[in-house]
Design a protein around this motif. Structure first.
Motif, mmCIF file in Angstrom:
data_model
loop_
_atom_site.group_PDB
_atom_site.id
_atom_site.type_symbol
_atom_site.label_atom_id
_atom_site.label_comp_id
_atom_site.label_asym_id
_atom_site.label_seq_id
_atom_site.Cartn_x
_atom_site.Cartn_y
_atom_site.Cartn_z
ATOM 1 N N ILE A 238 0.831 -1.210 0.000
ATOM 2 C CA ILE A 238 0.000 0.000 0.000
ATOM 3 C C ILE A 238 0.865 1.259 0.000
ATOM 4 C CG2 ILE A 238 -1.863 -1.220 1.189
ATOM 5 C CD1 ILE A 238 -1.107 0.376 3.731
ATOM 6 N N THR A 239 2.184 1.074 0.050
ATOM 7 C CA THR A 239 3.137 2.193 0.001
ATOM 8 C C THR A 239 4.183 1.893 -1.062
ATOM 9 O OG1 THR A 239 4.724 1.220 1.563
ATOM 10 C CG2 THR A 239 2.876 2.483 2.496
ATOM 11 N N ASP A 240 5.024 2.865 -1.335
ATOM 12 C CA ASP A 240 6.184 2.586 -2.166
ATOM 13 C C ASP A 240 7.238 1.893 -1.308
ATOM 14 O OD1 ASP A 240 7.059 4.669 -0.612
ATOM 15 O OD2 ASP A 240 7.535 6.014 -2.268
ATOM 16 N N VAL A 256 -5.700 6.801 7.792
ATOM 17 C CA VAL A 256 -4.375 7.295 7.417
ATOM 18 C C VAL A 256 -3.305 6.373 8.010
ATOM 19 C CG1 VAL A 256 -2.729 9.203 7.551
ATOM 20 C CG2 VAL A 256 -5.174 9.685 7.316
ATOM 21 N N VAL A 257 -2.399 5.915 7.166
ATOM 22 C CA VAL A 257 -1.233 5.147 7.608
ATOM 23 C C VAL A 257 -0.010 6.050 7.458
ATOM 24 C CG1 VAL A 257 0.199 3.102 7.275
ATOM 25 C CG2 VAL A 257 -2.271 2.974 6.887
ATOM 26 N N TYR A 258 0.591 6.417 8.594
ATOM 27 C CA TYR A 258 1.816 7.211 8.602
ATOM 28 C C TYR A 258 3.014 6.259 8.580
ATOM 29 C CZ TYR A 258 -1.460 10.702 10.448
ATOM 30 O OH TYR A 258 -2.525 11.536 10.649
ATOM 31 N N PHE A 259 4.101 6.695 7.981
ATOM 32 C CA PHE A 259 5.305 5.868 7.947
ATOM 33 C C PHE A 259 6.534 6.758 7.787
ATOM 34 C CE2 PHE A 259 2.989 5.792 3.925
ATOM 35 C CZ PHE A 259 3.884 6.406 3.051
ATOM 36 N N ASP A 260 7.675 6.164 8.036
ATOM 37 C CA ASP A 260 8.962 6.857 8.008
ATOM 38 C C ASP A 260 9.648 6.546 6.679
ATOM 39 O OD1 ASP A 260 11.507 7.855 8.474
ATOM 40 O OD2 ASP A 260 11.655 7.032 10.505
ATOM 41 N N GLY A 268 5.911 10.127 5.748
ATOM 42 C CA GLY A 268 4.961 9.987 4.659
ATOM 43 C C GLY A 268 3.654 9.408 5.158
ATOM 44 N N ALA A 269 2.649 9.367 4.273
ATOM 45 C CA ALA A 269 1.353 8.800 4.647
ATOM 46 C C ALA A 269 0.558 8.432 3.404
ATOM 47 C CB ALA A 269 0.553 9.785 5.497
ATOM 48 N N VAL A 270 -0.330 7.448 3.577
ATOM 49 C CA VAL A 270 -1.314 7.101 2.560
ATOM 50 C C VAL A 270 -2.690 7.132 3.197
ATOM 51 C CG1 VAL A 270 0.208 5.757 1.048
ATOM 52 C CG2 VAL A 270 -0.930 4.636 2.988
ATOM 53 N N LEU A 271 -3.717 7.378 2.376
ATOM 54 C CA LEU A 271 -5.088 7.576 2.842
ATOM 55 C C LEU A 271 -6.040 6.635 2.116
ATOM 56 C CD1 LEU A 271 -7.353 9.349 4.266
ATOM 57 C CD2 LEU A 271 -7.228 10.809 2.217
ATOM 58 N N SER A 272 -7.035 6.101 2.869
ATOM 59 C CA SER A 272 -8.043 5.235 2.261
ATOM 60 C C SER A 272 -9.343 5.329 3.031
ATOM 61 C CB SER A 272 -7.570 3.778 2.259
ATOM 62 O OG SER A 272 -8.578 2.911 1.771
ATOM 63 N N ASP A 273 -10.469 5.170 2.320
ATOM 64 C CA ASP A 273 -11.760 5.108 3.007
ATOM 65 C C ASP A 273 -12.317 3.691 3.046
ATOM 66 O OD1 ASP A 273 -12.516 4.736 0.382
ATOM 67 O OD2 ASP A 273 -13.743 6.548 0.247
ATOM 68 N N ASP A 274 -11.598 2.738 2.417
ATOM 69 C CA ASP A 274 -12.079 1.353 2.375
ATOM 70 C C ASP A 274 -11.002 0.322 2.701
ATOM 71 O OD1 ASP A 274 -10.499 1.456 0.116
ATOM 72 O OD2 ASP A 274 -12.130 1.115 -1.307
ATOM 73 N N THR A 279 -4.259 6.325 -1.409
ATOM 74 C CA THR A 279 -3.750 7.511 -2.076
ATOM 75 C C THR A 279 -2.602 8.110 -1.272
ATOM 76 O OG1 THR A 279 -5.954 8.025 -2.953
ATOM 77 C CG2 THR A 279 -4.336 9.808 -2.947
ATOM 78 N N GLU A 280 -1.520 8.422 -1.933
ATOM 79 C CA GLU A 280 -0.376 9.055 -1.274
ATOM 80 C C GLU A 280 -0.722 10.495 -0.891
ATOM 81 O OE1 GLU A 280 3.895 9.230 -0.237
ATOM 82 O OE2 GLU A 280 2.836 7.541 -1.106
ATOM 83 N N ILE A 281 -0.509 10.849 0.377
ATOM 84 C CA ILE A 281 -0.778 12.216 0.833
ATOM 85 C C ILE A 281 0.444 12.810 1.537
ATOM 86 C CG2 ILE A 281 -3.276 11.897 1.021
ATOM 87 C CD1 ILE A 281 -2.850 11.617 4.088
#
Length: 314
Positions: A238-240, A256-260, A268-274, A279-281
């Motif tokens: 779900i991330t690069d 929101v999944v935050y990561f280093d 960094g972070a990615v966003l999803s509603d499902d 989506t990269e944010i």
């Protein structure tokens, strides 16, 4: 009659205003550099813009473990109303650090929990996390450990011979602990797991730590009907690549999944509603200088205000 009615309405409105739940804010626990100075905290109202507390200085200096570090600090609110924290104490140790606090300012005596002492060949205990199970009133502590030769097929896939799998123990009081058991093994080098209970299922966000023959270093998802086992094969990334230390929050935007982004020295972070489409944010984020990964959690606004007041009083 009307006067009495208005008086009654006033009392009802006052009651309703008093009964309104206190506003919550997001908190982020993190470390800097190698974790030598201890626990750092930041807060946010929207989950995007983060402000350091205590002038971005440490709240708690590490005191336990061979190297006396405080890396990967994970904090949760427990069933007893206390904040409970675990962390990585050393690059090569057979246990983790633990402390608790009522207010994120005053902390209990730090404790070393020897979760892998029984494994003679264990090389490390990295990135411990906590989950509080309300149904059983118990805490699960889980972390990554390399035991050379235990999973020989992937012994050459990581950095410097590290070949992690996820392990766990449970406790009700942080004094006595169940025997350590394997939590997650799907045939790959895995680390940095964090678990959320979502819609009746346990959702694990876990890093594929594979470096050889082809680098992964990305975050994936596994699910289970049970907290302590039965997790599925991992999802697609779900991330690069080249990220670590995921931590998860449900926000007004969605999950929101935050990561280093540790090779790029940024968060960094990615966003999803499902939990399926992400989506990269990362370009929308703002974190304090030097932030390394930790955990995101919510606190009542009064906790934050109390921390600010204690800073002003110093």
């Amino acid at each position: 009659m009307m006067k009495k009615l208005f008086s009654t309405l006033a009392v009802i409105l006052l009651f309703l205003s008093c009964a309104k739940p206190e506003q919550e804010v997001y908190m982020f626990s993190f470390f800097q550099n190698n974790g030598q100075d201890g626990l750092h905290l930041a807060y946010s109202y929207d989950g995007l813009s983060w402000t350091a507390l205590n002038d971005n200085k440490s709240f708690l200096a590490p005191e336990v473990g061979n190297a006396k570090l405080m890396r990967d600090p994970c904090i949760i609110k427990g069933g007893d109303g206390l904040f409970h924290m675990v962390w990585t104490v050393s690059w090569n140790d057979k246990g983790i650090g633990y402390a608790s606090s009522p207010d994120l300012i005053n902390w209990s005596e730090q404790k070393f929990i020897p979760v892998m002492e029984h494994e003679k060949g264990a090389r490390n205990c990295w990135a411990p996390e906590l989950f509080y199970d309300k149904d059983s009133s118990r805490y699960m502590i889980y972390w990554a450990t390399t035991i050379p030769g235990r999973f020989e097929e992937t012994d050459s896939t990581g950095d410097s011979g590290y070949n992690h799998r996820m392990y766990y123990t449970t406790t009700k009081d942080f004094k006595t602990f169940t025997d350590t058991k394997l939590l997650y093994d799907k045939g790959f080098n895995a680390i940095d797991a964090t678990i959320q209970k979502i819609g009746g299922k346990y959702v694990m966000f876990v890093k594929n730590e594979t470096k050889y023959p082809k680098a992964e270093k990305n975050i994936r998802i596994a699910t289970s009907d049970y907290l302590t086992g039965g997790y599925s094969e991992p999802s697609k990334p779900i991330t690069d690549n080249w990220v670590e230390g995921p931590t998860v929050a449900k926000t007004d935007m969605g999950w929101v999944v935050y990561f280093d982004k540790y090779t790029r020295h940024s968060m960094g972070a990615v966003l999803s509603d499902d939990l399926k489409n992400w989506t990269e944010i990362s370009d929308k984020l703002s974190f304090p200088a030097g932030t390394r990964h930790g955990s995101v959690f919510k606190v009542k606004k009064s906790i934050l205000e109390n921390i600010k007041k204690s800073e002003a009083a110093e």
